[in-house]
Design a protein around this motif. Structure first.
Motif, PDB file in Angstrom:
ATOM      1  N   GLN A 201       8.880   0.595   3.640  1.00 58.30           N
ATOM      2  CA  GLN A 201       7.784   0.178   2.770  1.00 58.30           C
ATOM      3  C   GLN A 201       8.305  -0.242   1.397  1.00 58.30           C
ATOM      4  O   GLN A 201       9.147   0.443   0.805  1.00 58.30           O
ATOM      5  N   ASP A 204       4.306   0.675  -4.135  1.00 62.61           N
ATOM      6  CA  ASP A 204       3.080   0.154  -4.754  1.00 62.61           C
ATOM      7  C   ASP A 204       3.285  -0.654  -6.025  1.00 62.61           C
ATOM      8  O   ASP A 204       2.319  -1.043  -6.677  1.00 62.61           O
ATOM      9  N   CYS A 208       0.170  -5.971  -2.236  1.00 61.99           N
ATOM     10  CA  CYS A 208      -0.389  -5.518  -0.951  1.00 61.99           C
ATOM     11  C   CYS A 208       0.345  -4.312  -0.389  1.00 61.99           C
ATOM     12  O   CYS A 208       0.411  -4.134   0.829  1.00 61.99           O
ATOM     13  N   LYS A 210       0.216  -0.926  -1.987  1.00 66.01           N
ATOM     14  CA  LYS A 210      -0.213   0.348  -2.555  1.00 66.01           C
ATOM     15  C   LYS A 210      -0.587   1.359  -1.473  1.00 66.01           C
ATOM     16  O   LYS A 210      -0.151   2.513  -1.495  1.00 66.01           O
ATOM     17  N   ASP A 211      -1.392   0.935  -0.518  1.00 65.65           N
ATOM     18  CA  ASP A 211      -1.896   1.881   0.484  1.00 65.65           C
ATOM     19  C   ASP A 211      -0.837   2.320   1.480  1.00 65.65           C
ATOM     20  O   ASP A 211      -0.975   3.364   2.132  1.00 65.65           O
ATOM     21  N   SER A 212       0.228   1.531   1.631  1.00 66.37           N
ATOM     22  CA  SER A 212       1.246   1.840   2.640  1.00 66.37           C
ATOM     23  C   SER A 212       2.497   2.489   2.055  1.00 66.37           C
ATOM     24  O   SER A 212       3.433   2.803   2.794  1.00 66.37           O
ATOM     25  N   THR A 213       2.523   2.720   0.740  1.00 66.00           N
ATOM     26  CA  THR A 213       3.702   3.311   0.104  1.00 66.00           C
ATOM     27  C   THR A 213       4.087   4.626   0.771  1.00 66.00           C
ATOM     28  O   THR A 213       3.220   5.457   1.068  1.00 66.00           O
TER      29      THR A 213
END
Length: 594
Positions: A201, A204, A208, A210-213
């Motif tokens: 990953q 963030d 695009c 932030k949610d997958s950090t």
């Protein structure tokens, strides 16, 4: 292949695997993994692409073993092109057949087929990794190897409460193999990554993401062993965790004298074990990595992203709006910070983990590492000066043969595959670190030249960085099948009279990958005690693709215990005209086959 022949082959393979299991039980436990290579869609940086991965994950699965174990990994290639897998840092005693580099020890595992690697662990302890060793497929096909002590208690440091694996990698928006193929055909520079990643990953700070950090939860007061792998394609990386000190305790499957630091620098191919105590205020802290760029200051088109993950304390507290960023993370071109860290690294050199530095050197080599150009008619290529970008060792740019060198050597069929005249010295001596070197220093010889070594030879190699094409930078040199001691390094041209006086023969760092300093040198020593065909190369894949490679062949030692094992009967086939000669060759009269 008809069904009858296939059945016979499967029976033979089964018998050999069972026999191997019987003998391996004496040394350690056996483990079995299935690696399924298959295309899968991944979305990063607001864009989706398909790429080849193992078992559907990026990074791939972690292999867990104890020191002295043996692992059988059955690789099923369900992708669209041939692939090989290398077990980076694993010595594979007498077993080069399972080492993995394409056209060096095997031909590719073709789509729709499979191959079982036997990975033999001996002295390694700590963290290593595995990765594809064909084209640039390792950008998506890689994973960590965790090697515990035999009883998981005898560590040369207090046993940690838990551990974490952090794999640093590269992300490309496009199909990286397609892009590289095009650049190699035109002679242009290879693509730069679009971001670095931590456990797959970007973090963030990038679009695009932030949610997958990636997030790592720790408990206050506990100590963690952090296993760091630099799987990036072409970058040394600075790494730090905000407000937390790190204690380096291992590198490349070996222990080191503990070093307390608030950042590390790690070359591609290297692994590092560090201890972290969660002793800060409850909150969120960035884990960050950025490129350490050692090339010319005026070249700024490298990947300048900051990959991040988040260390999060467990417990009852109000989460901050933003994690704390590590103030200790050096800037991109901070070579002083890099040197200050690297100069402190030493082997543990204790009673339980002694060093064995070769003291009776029988072979000395002086190898220049250079950037080059291959001349194109009428300057029609897209590289420097209208020519093709290249690289070399001792002015020889390595060319992959059409079949693997190992089988050709084993069957005494070297003609047309390789020559055994890789030189101990560069073809001419000059001021290697001088700027604006003359044109005649920039064009290499192209060939497949290998270095022959007798069994148990004690070897000293000095790698010399050069300013050819004004393109000097650090070069992480990696050897297969062996580890080595870094007995000295420095800047400028190596002085054969004065520099050896400063060699460290007491506690030099033992690794399998070392950075040769920009416009400097590094001297290593090792014992050639592993018979086989072993790859030497720069672990910047752009340089590997351009030819900064060679092969050393360590001859058999004269006994069954010091000779290459016979090849497995199921090696991937090589699609070359004289393959039937290899398959039908009767080697029963060879004295070195047991």
């Amino acid at each position: 292949m008809n069904s009858k022949y296939k059945l016979i082959l499967e029976i033979i393979v089964g018998i050999l695997l069972l026999a191997g299991q019987f003998f391996c039980l004496v040394e350690g436990d056996l483990h079995y993994y299935d690696f399924v290579l298959k295309e899968k869609n991944f979305t990063r940086l607001c864009s989706t692409k398909s790429m080849l991965v193992v078992n559907g994950s990026f990074p791939g699965p972690v292999i867990h073993v104890h020191k002295g174990d043996t692992v059988f990994v059955n690789v099923h290639n369900k992708g669209y092109y041939g692939v090989t897998i290398h077990w980076h840092g694993v010595k594979q005693p007498r077993n080069p057949w399972a080492d993995g580099p394409e056209y060096i020890t095997q031909c590719p595992i073709e789509p729709g087929s499979n191959f079982t690697y036997e990975v033999i662990f001996t002295t390694e302890e700590g963290t290593l990794w595995w990765h594809a060793h064909s084209d640039w497929t390792r950008s998506s096909v890689h994973g960590a190897i965790v090697i515990y002590s035999p009883d998981e208690t005898t560590y040369p440091y207090p046993k940690p409460d838990d551990e974490e694996i952090l794999v640093l990698g590269s992300w490309y928006l496009g199909d990286v193999n397609k892009l590289v193929d095009e650049d190699l055909q035109t002679g242009a520079d290879t693509p730069r990554s679009n971001s670095y990643v931590i456990n797959g990953q970007p973090g963030d700070l990038l679009e695009c993401s932030k949610d997958s950090t990636y997030r790592w939860v720790v408990d206050y007061g506990k100590t963690y062993l952090v296993r760091i792998v630099n799987a990036a394609m072409n970058a040394e990386l600075f790494f730090a965790i905000a407000n937390h000190n790190l204690t380096v305790v291992g590198m490349d499957g070996n222990y080191v004298k503990p070093i307390n630091t608030d950042y590390v620098v790690i070359s591609p191919g290297q692994t590092m074990n560090v201890l972290l105590t969660a002793n800060q205020s409850l909150g969120h802290y960035y884990i960050a990595a950025r490129q350490y760029d050692s090339a010319r200051p005026d070249v700024t088109d490298y990947d300048q992203t900051n990959a991040t993950a988040i260390l999060m304390y467990s417990g009852n507290y109000t989460a901050p709006n933003h994690p704390v960023f590590p103030a200790s993370l050096p800037t991109y071109e901070d070579f002083i910070a890099a040197d200050m860290f690297l100069d402190r690294l030493r082997s543990l050199a204790s009673e339980d983990y002694p060093v064995d530095v070769p003291l009776n050197v029988t072979t000395k080599m002086y190898i220049t590492v250079e950037m080059n150009q291959i001349l194109c008619p009428n300057e029609t290529c897209e590289g420097i000066n209208g020519n093709r970008l290249s690289s070399s060792l001792n002015n020889i740019s390595f060319v992959n043969p059409s079949t693997d060198i190992l089988m050709a050597y084993y069957r005494n069929l070297s003609a047309g595959v390789y020559t055994d005249d890789f030189p101990n010295w560069p073809p001419s001596m000059f001021n290697f670190t001088q700027e604006d070197l003359p044109f005649n220093t920039t064009v290499p010889i192209q060939g497949t030249k290998v270095k022959m070594l007798n069994y148990d030879e004690e070897v000293e190699i000095t790698f010399q960085g050069t300013e050819v094409l004004n393109a000097s930078e650090n070069h992480p040199m990696h050897v297969h099948g062996h580890s080595f001691y870094v007995v000295g390094s420095g800047y400028g041209n190596f002085n054969n009279e004065t520099d050896p006086k400063s060699y460290n023969l007491v506690d030099p760092l033992e690794v399998s990958t070392i950075g040769v300093p920009k416009n400097g040198w590094a001297t290593i020593r090792f014992k050639a005690n592993n018979p086989g065909v072993w790859f030497w190369h720069c672990h910047l894949d752009r340089h590997l693709s351009w030819g900064m490679n060679t092969v050393m062949i360590v001859k058999n030692g004269g006994t069954p215990e010091t000779s290459i094992r016979p090849p497995p009967p199921y090696m991937p086939a090589c699609n070359v005209p004289y393959l039937p000669w290899i398959e039908d060759f009767d080697d029963s009269s060879r004295e070195d086959v047991y």
